[in-house]
Scaffold this motif. Structure first.
Motif, PDB file in Angstrom:
ATOM      1  N   MET A 103     -16.495 -62.857  53.917  1.00 56.01           N
ATOM      2  CA  MET A 103     -16.129 -64.232  53.992  1.00 56.01           C
ATOM      3  C   MET A 103     -14.705 -64.698  53.914  1.00 56.01           C
ATOM      4  O   MET A 103     -14.334 -65.402  54.666  1.00 56.01           O
ATOM      5  N   LYS A 104     -14.076 -63.861  53.263  1.00 56.49           N
ATOM      6  CA  LYS A 104     -12.527 -64.111  53.016  1.00 56.49           C
ATOM      7  C   LYS A 104     -11.976 -63.852  54.361  1.00 56.49           C
ATOM      8  O   LYS A 104     -11.110 -64.481  54.776  1.00 56.49           O
ATOM      9  N   THR A 105     -12.429 -62.764  55.102  1.00 61.44           N
ATOM     10  CA  THR A 105     -11.863 -62.220  56.485  1.00 61.44           C
ATOM     11  C   THR A 105     -12.296 -63.476  57.356  1.00 61.44           C
ATOM     12  O   THR A 105     -11.360 -63.868  58.187  1.00 61.44           O
ATOM     13  N   ALA A 106     -13.407 -63.753  57.467  1.00 61.31           N
ATOM     14  CA  ALA A 106     -13.858 -64.871  58.349  1.00 61.31           C
ATOM     15  C   ALA A 106     -13.130 -66.100  58.133  1.00 61.31           C
ATOM     16  O   ALA A 106     -12.646 -66.876  59.433  1.00 61.31           O
ATOM     17  N   THR A 107     -12.899 -66.651  57.154  1.00 61.39           N
ATOM     18  CA  THR A 107     -11.996 -68.028  56.987  1.00 61.39           C
ATOM     19  C   THR A 107     -10.678 -67.931  57.178  1.00 61.39           C
ATOM     20  O   THR A 107     -10.016 -68.745  57.800  1.00 61.39           O
ATOM     21  N   TYR A 108     -10.274 -66.427  57.282  1.00 57.67           N
ATOM     22  CA  TYR A 108      -8.565 -66.429  57.865  1.00 57.67           C
ATOM     23  C   TYR A 108      -8.681 -66.030  59.356  1.00 57.67           C
ATOM     24  O   TYR A 108      -7.651 -66.233  60.106  1.00 57.67           O
ATOM     25  N   ALA A 109      -9.694 -65.856  60.129  1.00 55.44           N
ATOM     26  CA  ALA A 109      -9.912 -65.314  61.417  1.00 55.44           C
ATOM     27  C   ALA A 109     -10.140 -66.504  62.261  1.00 55.44           C
ATOM     28  O   ALA A 109      -9.765 -66.052  63.396  1.00 55.44           O
ATOM     29  N   SER A 110     -10.818 -67.656  61.962  1.00 56.35           N
ATOM     30  CA  SER A 110     -11.341 -68.652  63.106  1.00 56.35           C
ATOM     31  C   SER A 110     -10.168 -69.149  63.644  1.00 56.35           C
ATOM     32  O   SER A 110      -9.847 -69.139  64.958  1.00 56.35           O
ATOM     33  N   ALA A 111      -8.841 -69.713  62.876  1.00 58.67           N
ATOM     34  CA  ALA A 111      -7.985 -70.108  63.613  1.00 58.67           C
ATOM     35  C   ALA A 111      -7.039 -69.104  64.312  1.00 58.67           C
ATOM     36  O   ALA A 111      -6.389 -69.306  65.492  1.00 58.67           O
ATOM     37  N   ARG A 112      -7.170 -67.980  63.777  1.00 52.28           N
ATOM     38  CA  ARG A 112      -6.217 -66.943  64.727  1.00 52.28           C
ATOM     39  C   ARG A 112      -7.039 -66.629  65.961  1.00 52.28           C
ATOM     40  O   ARG A 112      -6.365 -66.183  66.978  1.00 52.28           O
ATOM     41  N   THR A 113      -8.339 -66.541  65.810  1.00 54.63           N
ATOM     42  CA  THR A 113      -9.162 -66.358  67.192  1.00 54.63           C
ATOM     43  C   THR A 113      -8.571 -67.371  68.218  1.00 54.63           C
ATOM     44  O   THR A 113      -8.677 -67.215  69.113  1.00 54.63           O
ATOM     45  N   ALA A 114      -8.914 -68.711  67.499  1.00 51.10           N
ATOM     46  CA  ALA A 114      -8.484 -69.918  68.581  1.00 51.10           C
ATOM     47  C   ALA A 114      -7.249 -69.709  69.277  1.00 51.10           C
ATOM     48  O   ALA A 114      -6.811 -70.086  70.304  1.00 51.10           O
ATOM     49  N   ASN A 115      -6.096 -69.465  68.301  1.00 54.20           N
ATOM     50  CA  ASN A 115      -4.723 -69.155  68.681  1.00 54.20           C
ATOM     51  C   ASN A 115      -4.623 -67.976  69.964  1.00 54.20           C
ATOM     52  O   ASN A 115      -4.017 -68.088  70.783  1.00 54.20           O
ATOM     53  N   ALA A 116      -5.505 -67.051  69.393  1.00 49.45           N
ATOM     54  CA  ALA A 116      -5.584 -65.779  70.282  1.00 49.45           C
ATOM     55  C   ALA A 116      -5.925 -66.076  71.496  1.00 49.45           C
ATOM     56  O   ALA A 116      -5.705 -65.570  73.007  1.00 49.45           O
ATOM     57  N   ALA A 117      -6.967 -67.017  71.822  1.00 45.02           N
ATOM     58  CA  ALA A 117      -7.564 -67.536  72.859  1.00 45.02           C
ATOM     59  C   ALA A 117      -6.752 -68.314  74.197  1.00 45.02           C
ATOM     60  O   ALA A 117      -7.026 -68.432  75.280  1.00 45.02           O
ATOM     61  N   LYS A 118      -5.683 -68.668  73.336  1.00 51.23           N
ATOM     62  CA  LYS A 118      -4.629 -69.392  74.272  1.00 51.23           C
ATOM     63  C   LYS A 118      -4.088 -68.590  75.284  1.00 51.23           C
ATOM     64  O   LYS A 118      -3.725 -68.800  76.297  1.00 51.23           O
ATOM     65  N   GLU A 119      -3.771 -67.299  74.677  1.00 45.24           N
ATOM     66  CA  GLU A 119      -3.284 -66.207  75.641  1.00 45.24           C
ATOM     67  C   GLU A 119      -4.518 -65.622  76.907  1.00 45.24           C
ATOM     68  O   GLU A 119      -4.344 -65.432  77.827  1.00 45.24           O
TER      69      GLU A 119
END
Length: 747
Positions: A103-119
């Motif tokens: 869960m710690k990883t998942a909560t760090y990953a969501s914004a990073r996934t959204a930002n990576a989807a910009k690319e």
């Protein structure tokens, strides 16, 4: 040589944890995006950790009470192995730790996934999937590490004749599964109530009443909804499959120890086989994770194929390596084929059967829940005539979706038994070992299978972050594609979890007999009994006699047959447990959701400017309501799941307990499949309309589909998944209390 082979198991577990850290490090190197994206992710992270901290406090009290009870039974009355209290604690601790890291990883990953989807879509998929892989690898890594450590410790400290020593070690290790099961139940039930209370509240007031989109920052419950995705679908699912993974390996080892007890070398090989298969499965899962990638503009089917590439590669390779492991171990007599001596072909057949059953259940779930196929589209089309027909259609799809999984499990059980027993139904020991090893085969590549499941809530949160941060339409389109894929993988993962739970529970049921034997021996050796009289009035005067009684004969001694009313009573109570448990958890969601609805309405009314976007809602208040509701509501269902098997054993004895486990397994499995698939189909029917079909968002059809999805939410995310754990936990409680059951029962 066999001892040297064993060291592959702890090495593989450490390798899994190292790669989990590597993937976590890779994810953390990615940017979280804008300040607003960071702020939203921080809200979700704080809410998730606050919930988990509160849940672990409640669970800690339960564990303390149960540990004291087991210590009294073990050290005060000599009715349990003295290692049980410690094994129970470590099982719960490692299960909770796996959920925490995931869960710690998942909560760090969501914004990073959204930002990576910009690319690009591929970059977004890679970040989300690698984050899910952390959960998958932590679960299998900690699971095998726990098993390895206990095997090393018990092998060092237990002193007796080798075959008896292996029996004691494997049956003792089995009891730490109860710790994992108890922690998993709290994680699943509590997390499920939290996430669906927030989700239902957000949907009913936000979408239906206020007419604002999903994940809109104006909705006070939207942060709680995103927190819920993590506590329910990441921490909850991780703890659930941790328990299945460990349970299948340990039950198979115990069954192998009993089936090959006449030869200490063969016995050790049979114990080692499931551990080695799981160890090699870790390496192949890591390989499969690196194969997952896609191209820009990929359709839903393209994305599914990308994930399938990784999962299928691991599954095919595990078949090859399982065959090689069995040839290396050389269990049983060889069969000559083309001038070669081949070993353990029956056991190998059982492993393949387990893998095929897992694939069939996954594909069946995908067919009934994906918007690409007819069943879900049919539910969407029924929305034209209102919410009532959406609900009727969804229930119908859920019910018919049980056929293929049930037939797959039934076929798998029969063929796994026959292959392993040499097509001899009287060879019960080796046949049951085959069923256990089939469960191990199904779960052998859990590292990547769980990664595809944990990916779902991460992608969902990424979509929510993109919506609330008002990212561009191209980014939102990519996160929507990832989110839609996540819904299908989550539904497939639930089907897989339920199927593996059924095979694991059956292996645990067979292991229960071995625990009864150990319990009777303890009465002779520790409590000073000089005679034990079975319910059919057969008596024995020494513990050595137990080793010469065939497994099937115990059924006669304990009067386990359908003419015994105690068995029938147990079956009825077991069947009732599945429905009562589901009813309690469904009502719990209803009550918690009602409080959430009232709070969201209050904020819309009292905090001026929310709907105009001029004032910020009180997100923390909604998180606190869901947290409090989940903690209160999870206690009664969890208590009953532990108390009922103990009471049935104390009143109706072994016959009633076996009836209970059979009734709970059969009804719980079918009900869980129905609820998970109906809920998944309702969810994707709504998303199909939101893509612009049948009137699109805001239409009457969409409003009807939202109501169907709201009904399906507790089906697929609370009650359905919790049933997996219920059927395994009842088996685990019965196993741990076997010594008490053989010594004390009313009837």
């Amino acid at each position: 040589m066999l001892i040297k082979l064993f060291w592959i198991v702890p090495v593989a577990s450490i390798l899994a944890l190292l790669f989990a850290w590597f993937f976590f490090w890779q994810v953390m190197k990615e940017s979280e995006g804008t300040d607003l994206m960071k702020k939203i992710a921080s809200h979700v992270r704080k809410g998730a950790m606050a919930y988990l901290k509160q849940q672990y406090k409640v669970v800690g009290i339960f564990f303390l009470v149960l540990t004291i009870l087991f210590a009294i039974l073990a050290y005060g009355f000599n009715l349990q192995n003295t290692w049980v209290p410690f094994a129970f604690l470590t099982g719960g601790f490692f299960s909770g730790l796996a959920g925490f890291f995931g869960m710690k990883t998942a909560t760090y990953a969501s914004a990073r996934t959204a930002n990576a989807a910009k690319e690009s879509l591929n970059r977004g998929l890679r970040v989300a999937f690698r984050s899910g892989a952390v959960m998958g690898l932590v679960v299998v890594g900690l699971g095998l590490l726990d098993i390895s450590l206990w095997f090393i410790i018990l092998n060092q400290f237990i002193e007796m004749e080798q075959t008896q020593k292996m029996m004691i070690i494997t049956t003792t290790m089995l009891t730490f599964g109860m710790g994992a099961s108890t922690q998993a139940l709290f994680a699943r039930v509590g997390g499920g109530i939290f996430t669906k209370a927030a989700d239902v509240g957000a949907d009913l007031v936000g979408k239906v009443e206020a007419g604002i989109p999903e994940d809109d920052p104006r909705n006070p419950a939207t942060i709680a909804d995103n927190v819920g995705d993590n506590v329910g679908d990441v921490a909850g699912m991780g703890a659930d499959l941790y328990e299945s993974y460990c349970g299948s390996i340990l039950a198979t080892a115990a069954l192998g120890s009993a089936a090959f007890m006449s030869n200490e070398v063969e016995q050790f090989k049979a114990i080692l086989a499931p551990m080695l298969i799981a160890a090699v499965g870790i390496v192949l899962s890591i390989l499969g994770i690196f194969l997952v990638k896609t191209k820009e503009g990929a359709t839903q089917r393209n994305l599914l194929k990308s994930l399938a590439r990784g999962v299928n590669s691991s599954s095919i390779l595990i078949i090859v390596f399982a065959f090689l492991i069995l040839q290396l171990l050389k269990i049983g007599e060889p069969v000559s084929f083309l001038g070669m001596n081949l070993y353990s072909l029956g056991i190998f057949g059982a492993i393949v059967v387990g893998l095929i059953v897992g694939i069939v259940i996954g594909k069946s779930t995908e067919f009934f829940t994906s918007e690409e196929y007819r069943p879900t589209r049919k539910i969407a089309e029924s929305s034209d005539t209102g919410p009532a027909t959406v609900i009727i259609s969804g229930i119908g799809v859920g019910m018919t979706s049980t056929v293929i999984p049930v037939l797959a499990i039934v076929t798998g059980i029969i063929f796994a038994f026959l292959f392993s027993s040499g097509f001899d139904f009287s060879n019960m020991g080796e046949g049951l070992y085959g069923i256990g090893i089939a469960a191990v085969g199904m779960l052998s590549t859990l590292g990547i299978t769980l990664a595809t499941d944990a990916y779902g809530p991460i992608a969902d949160n990424a979509g929510g972050n993109a919506e609330m941060s008002e990212l561009g339409p191209e980014v939102r389109k990519r996160t929507d594609a990832l989110d839609s894929l996540g819904n299908t993988t989550a539904a497939t993962g639930k089907g897989f979890a339920i199927g593996s739970a059924a095979l694991t529970a059956l292996a645990l049921l067979a292991s229960y007999i071995e625990e009864l034997k150990i319990g009777i021996k303890r009465l002779f050796e520790k409590s000073g009994w000089t005679e034990y009289i079975f319910p059919d009035h057969t008596s024995i005067t020494s513990p050595e006699e137990l080793d010469h009684i065939p497994l099937g004969e115990y059924m006669n001694y304990f009067e386990v047959h359908l003419m015994n009313p105690k068995v029938l009573v147990g079956i009825f109570i077991g069947a009732m447990m599945a429905f009562m448990f589901s009813g309690l958890t469904m009502n719990a969601v209803g009550r918690a959701a009602a409080r959430m609805v009232e709070e969201v309405r209050r904020q819309f009314k009292e905090i001026k400017g929310i709907l105009e976007g001029k004032a910020e809602p009180d997100y923390a208040r909604c998180v606190a309501i869901s947290t409090k509701g989940a903690q209160l509501e999870m206690i009664l269902p969890s208590l009953l799941a532990i108390a009922i098997p103990i009471l049935v054993g104390l009143i109706f004895g072994v016959a009633g307990t076996i009836g209970l486990l059979i009734g709970g397994l059969s009804s719980g499995f079918v009900l869980a499949i129905f609820m998970a698939n109906a809920g998944g189909a309702w969810d994707n029917a709504k998303k199909f309309i939101e893509k612009g079909n049948l009137g699109g968002k805001g239409s009457d059809a969409h409003k009807a589909a939202v109501i169907g999805d709201t009904v399906g939410d507790p089906f697929k995310d609370t009650s359905g998944p919790s049933l997996n754990i219920l059927i395994k936990l009842m088996s685990m409680v019965s196993i741990v209390m076997a010594g008490v059951t053989v010594a004390i029962h009313l009837l």
